[in-house]
Design a protein around this motif. Sequence first.
Motif, PDB file in Angstrom:
ATOM      1  N   ALA A 114      -0.592  37.725  42.440  1.00 55.81           N
ATOM      2  CA  ALA A 114      -0.541  38.024  44.093  1.00 55.81           C
ATOM      3  C   ALA A 114      -1.580  37.377  44.683  1.00 55.81           C
ATOM      4  N   ARG A 117      -1.069  33.877  45.485  1.00 57.02           N
ATOM      5  CA  ARG A 117       0.314  33.912  46.385  1.00 57.02           C
ATOM      6  C   ARG A 117       1.474  33.168  45.717  1.00 57.02           C
ATOM      7  N   ARG A 139       5.255  43.046  49.163  1.00 60.78           N
ATOM      8  CA  ARG A 139       4.447  42.163  49.388  1.00 60.78           C
ATOM      9  C   ARG A 139       5.197  40.840  49.800  1.00 60.78           C
TER      10      ARG A 139
END
Length: 366
Positions: A114, A117, A139
């Motif tokens: 995460a 990205r 997300r």
Amino acid sequence: MGTVSIKEVARLARVSPGTVSNVLNRPERVAPTTRERVRQAIRELGFVRHGSASTLRAGHSRTIGLSVMDIGNPFFTDVAAGAEDVASDLGYAVILGNSAGTRSKEERNLLVFAEQRVRGVLITPSDEALGPLDGLRERGISVVLVDHPAHRPDLCSVTVDDVAGGRLAVAHLLDLGVRRIGYLTGPRTIRQCLDRGRGAGQALAAAGLDPETVLETMEAPAMTARAGQEAAERLIASGRLPEAIFCANDLLALGVLRGLLQAGVGVPGDVALMGYDDIDFAAASAVSLSSVRQPTYRLGQIAAELLLEECGDPGAHAHRQIVFQPELVVRESTGGPGRTAATTRRRALTCSPAPKPRDSTLKEIR
């Protein structure tokens, strides 16, 4: 040498700057011949895009995460190779995380993914709790399960029918005339081990045999060659060697083979031995190992294709749960073709002809 611009790449490739941008960021939208022409121009000019700037604009990078349970197991190495080949062809890099089968390390892997990205995540979960994966999806990070069924319609998965694999393995041993089988499994928290054991029980039931009297389950602390050898040494010391041993993966089986041979126990003359996965070492071991083959490279390929398809157009993507069928591979460790009954089993049990391997078939469940 100065910085090469997208316009210079476009001019050399005889395309628009927008097409170059698509090759860099959305290669699936560009025809393969055009895509290759742009990539050739990029190589010739030495063009390097500003990764951090493009990541900030898009909100994600040109990377995907891959979290596996044991990168030391050749099964997962082959899965990773299949996924990486697909990702590379579409301009993505793969970040590899090894969870070692533990929830804590798996969650650290997901946090790193995460933070970097990543555009999507391929994962073999350490257990059945999928809550952290839902957090990733919130997300905007796509997720595909590898070697683990999704059991839900809103998530893609690619796996192998391990119950069927367990049935294949034990049915083969029963065909040899074996009536005392040891099942060496890994930790009970691992779904694949439970499913393969369930399949073993189904094969016994189909033959009209009582699993309580025919099958003895032995749990190893890890699915490694060392754990397999230690299990073999304990069995030998106990004086309770079964007629056959079915191992939940090939690494365990190769360890068992080493332990048995070092103690002077014949394979398959004294004990027939069956593995699972059919890694490369299975065919190359001192006694070639009978095994249940899984299409490992193909698992990685299909999983990556599903993931990047979802990344490219999440709204149009249809979630799928792909299930491959395993394949029985008979070699020397259970008495391969051409062996006589007298040399196959210490009790001169009759050995039926080895079945020919069946082609792996793909079954899709929507």
